[in-house]
Enzyme design. Structure first.
Site, PDB file in Angstrom:
ATOM      1  N   THR A   1      -3.146   5.113  -4.086  1.00  0.00           N
ATOM      2  CA  THR A   1      -2.073   5.873  -3.422  1.00  0.00           C
ATOM      3  C   THR A   1      -0.725   5.647  -4.096  1.00  0.00           C
ATOM      4  O   THR A   1       0.123   6.546  -4.125  1.00  0.00           O
ATOM      5  CB  THR A   1      -1.982   5.485  -1.931  1.00  0.00           C
ATOM      6  OG1 THR A   1      -1.912   4.059  -1.823  1.00  0.00           O
ATOM      7  CG2 THR A   1      -3.188   5.973  -1.167  1.00  0.00           C
ATOM      8  N   THR A   2      -0.511   4.435  -4.648  1.00  0.00           N
ATOM      9  CA  THR A   2       0.740   4.167  -5.376  1.00  0.00           C
ATOM     10  C   THR A   2       0.682   4.825  -6.749  1.00  0.00           C
ATOM     11  O   THR A   2       1.651   5.448  -7.193  1.00  0.00           O
ATOM     12  CB  THR A   2       0.961   2.648  -5.526  1.00  0.00           C
ATOM     13  OG1 THR A   2       0.831   2.027  -4.245  1.00  0.00           O
ATOM     14  CG2 THR A   2       2.335   2.345  -6.082  1.00  0.00           C
TER      15      THR A   2
ATOM     16  N   ASP B   1       0.851  -1.188   0.000  1.00  0.00           N
ATOM     17  CA  ASP B   1       0.000   0.000   0.000  1.00  0.00           C
ATOM     18  C   ASP B   1       0.892   1.246   0.000  1.00  0.00           C
ATOM     19  O   ASP B   1       1.685   1.461   0.923  1.00  0.00           O
ATOM     20  CB  ASP B   1      -0.909  -0.013   1.235  1.00  0.00           C
ATOM     21  CG  ASP B   1      -1.814   1.202   1.303  1.00  0.00           C
ATOM     22  OD1 ASP B   1      -2.524   1.448   0.323  1.00  0.00           O
ATOM     23  OD2 ASP B   1      -1.807   1.907   2.317  1.00  0.00           O
TER      24      ASP B   1
ATOM     25  N   ASP C   1      -9.207  -0.024   2.300  1.00  0.00           N
ATOM     26  CA  ASP C   1      -9.159   0.425   0.902  1.00  0.00           C
ATOM     27  C   ASP C   1     -10.429   0.023   0.160  1.00  0.00           C
ATOM     28  O   ASP C   1     -10.984   0.805  -0.623  1.00  0.00           O
ATOM     29  CB  ASP C   1      -7.935  -0.163   0.190  1.00  0.00           C
ATOM     30  CG  ASP C   1      -6.651   0.571   0.547  1.00  0.00           C
ATOM     31  OD1 ASP C   1      -6.728   1.502   1.379  1.00  0.00           O
ATOM     32  OD2 ASP C   1      -5.583   0.213   0.030  1.00  0.00           O
TER      33      ASP C   1
END
Length: 542
Positions: free
Chosen positions: A93-94, A60, A410
């Site tokens: 998020t990545t 994550d 998530d």
């Protein structure tokens, strides 16, 4: 006659400003490159080792960046960028960090060619706005009553996690939780016209109403959604207290069932044994009076808030409560008080004199359950239960348990995005490639430097499909070229199928994601890059 020199005309050396800008960009790019290998369902995991020896294994992006020790101020901006995406959309998020790194790389190339940073910044903003319009046109509206579409989107979010093999269990659970806590609100006419307190679907979700309780032991398959309330501790039965109550009347108290203490600076001097006996006798009478008042109110289950000043419950008060047939759950965290009051539809009681029936919660059963990792207290059959949901997550070890918690969060955020903005787009790098194609075509209609900057923005978007292919062990140049060819022929929804190792229609594979995740990533990454571009000097202060 000699030409008179112009006053104050001096040579200005701008090399320092250029060096600062390039140094900032390189630092931010280094952070993006560090987590680039974690993108996608075949992305690698990172093992984060803290100074105290604690180990975290995750892919994550927000978790990795949050735990990294970043020194450069510009690199910290990418950490904050990932945090913003986590708050805004919960997923991607990545992707947002990798996209920002690719945009910075293109900006450096443009600066080397002599394009001014302000021109690049303005063009990036225009390109980002155009990209969001194109993304919205690619999106497919969904019916929120179509549970399968919501589950597919949650499963796509979980596909890149360590717990991806349990997506068939966790995805429906996430959907059920969000649907249970959703509330009606003002409906916006279109996604672009949403304001505070409104959503495109007329639904609003507050994820603080979903409580995830982690309990070590068992496997992830033992994870369950509880129709009620769960406490990660056993009932207080040190003095033979009850562990099961049917027809419970539950009181949540915020005062201590223990004798009062003096202030820290004061002491009580007892001169003889008679004085000591009198102190003990008064303490006993004080506690006994409180227990009698609790019993007289009709309460038979006590939830006691944790106290930092003195013991919330003493052995003596536990003994009297057990004699009065009152079940006790002690050390309830202060942060959980709001959630408990919403769920039980009760009110917290701050003083013994306020013990009244109308402040109690009512449930069919309160019992202590034994699990492989310890004991929990479960409250079921709650009357007038509030709009809350509780999930009991199990895991064989701490690393798996923590990752399951993050993955479920998530998935919850993805479903929340769909409820706020009920539009789905394809995954697998399909929207990024289609954006790149359409923006490059649009760049040809632009004039001047803006055309070059928009084209650079479009080329930077190809980093997502390129990285997906690279992390899946495929030939990235071959796959991205094939994908570009498909999109040029009008196949908008073709993306990289990492399971089959080819380019296929990604919607047929049920790989979908919310529109809000992509638009949020695009907007936040562009804002961050524009901010870094505008910095030309670093001023140190004491």
């Amino acid at each position: 006659m000699a030409t008179p020199s112009i006053k104050h005309e001096t040579f200005k050396d701008d090399r320092h400003k250029g060096d600062v800008r390039i140094a900032n960009m390189n630092a931010a790019k280094a952070v993006a490159d560090a987590i680039r290998t974690s993108l996608g369902p075949r992305g690698m995991d990172k093992m984060v080792c803290a100074a105290n020896g604690e180990v975290t294994i995750t892919n994550d992006g927000a978790t990795i960046l949050k735990t990294m020790e970043v020194l450069s101020p510009a690199a910290k901006m990418l950490v904050e960028l990932s945090k913003s995406q986590d708050i805004n959309a919960g997923d991607g998020t990545t992707s947002v960090t990798v996209l920002a790194g690719a945009l910075l790389n293109k900006c450096m190339q443009l600066i080397d060619k002599g394009v001014h940073p302000t021109v690049i910044s303005d063009a990036m903003d225009v390109a980002c706005q155009k990209a969001c319009v194109i993304l919205t046109s690619l999106a497919t509206p969904i019916d929120l009553n179509d549970r399968d579409s919501l589950i597919k989107s949650a499963a796509t979010s979980l596909s890149s996690k360590v717990v991806s093999q349990h997506a068939s269990l966790l995805a429906p659970m996430a959907v059920d939780c969000v649907l249970k806590v959703s509330e009606d609100c003002k409906k916006a006419e279109s996604p672009s016209q949403m304001t505070a307190g409104s959503s495109a679907s007329g639904k609003r979700v507050d994820l603080t109403n979903v409580r995830i309780v982690k309990k070590l032991g068992g496997t992830i398959d033992d994870t369950e959604m509880i129709q009620g309330l769960v406490f990660d501790q056993k009932a207080s039965n040190s003095s033979g207290g009850l562990t099961k109550i049917a027809g419970a009347k539950i009181a949540l108290i915020q005062f201590c069932l223990s004798p009062p203490k003096t202030d820290l600076e004061n002491t009580v001097m007892v001169a003889n044994y008679e004085g000591m006996d009198r102190v003990i006798r008064e303490e006993r009478n004080y506690i006994l009076t409180m227990v009698k008042k609790i019993k007289a109110s009709g309460c038979n289950v006590l939830l006691i808030q944790k106290s930092i000043l003195r013991d919330a419950v003493t052995d003596l008060s536990s003994h009297y409560l057990a004699k009065a047939k009152i079940m006790v759950v002690r050390d309830v965290e202060r942060d959980d008080i709001d959630f408990i009051t919403k769920t039980l539809n009760c009110l917290p009681i701050a003083h013994i004199d306020n013990m009244r029936q109308e402040k109690f919660g009512h449930a069919d059963l309160v019992e202590e359950c034994s699990l492989s990792g310890g004991k929990i207290v479960k409250i079921t059959g709650i009357q007038n239960i509030g709009r809350t949901a509780t999930v009991l997550v199990r895991g064989s070890n701490k690393l798996v348990l923590e990752e399951a918690d993050r993955s479920l969060h998530d998935a919850l955020c993805v479903v929340r995005c769909l409820l706020q903005q009920p539009y789905l787009i394809a995954g697998g790098g399909a929207p990024e490639m289609e954006l790149s194609r359409q923006l490059q075509a649009w760049a040809r209609t632009c004039v001047g430097m803006e055309s070059y900057c928009v084209r650079a923005f479009a080329e930077a978007l190809e980093v997502i499909p390129y990285t997906l292919a690279e992390n899946a062990g495929l030939n990235p140049i071959e796959i991205v070229t094939e994908l570009r060819n498909h999109h040029a022929n009008g196949n908008q929804h073709h993306g990289i199928n990492v399971r089959k190792g080819t380019v296929t229609n990604i919607l047929d594979e049920n790989v979908v994601q919310p529109l809000q995740v992509s638009t949020s990533a695009m907007t936040l990454a562009t804002e961050c890059v524009r901010m870094i571009l505008k910095i030309d000097d670093i001023v140190m202060t004491r």
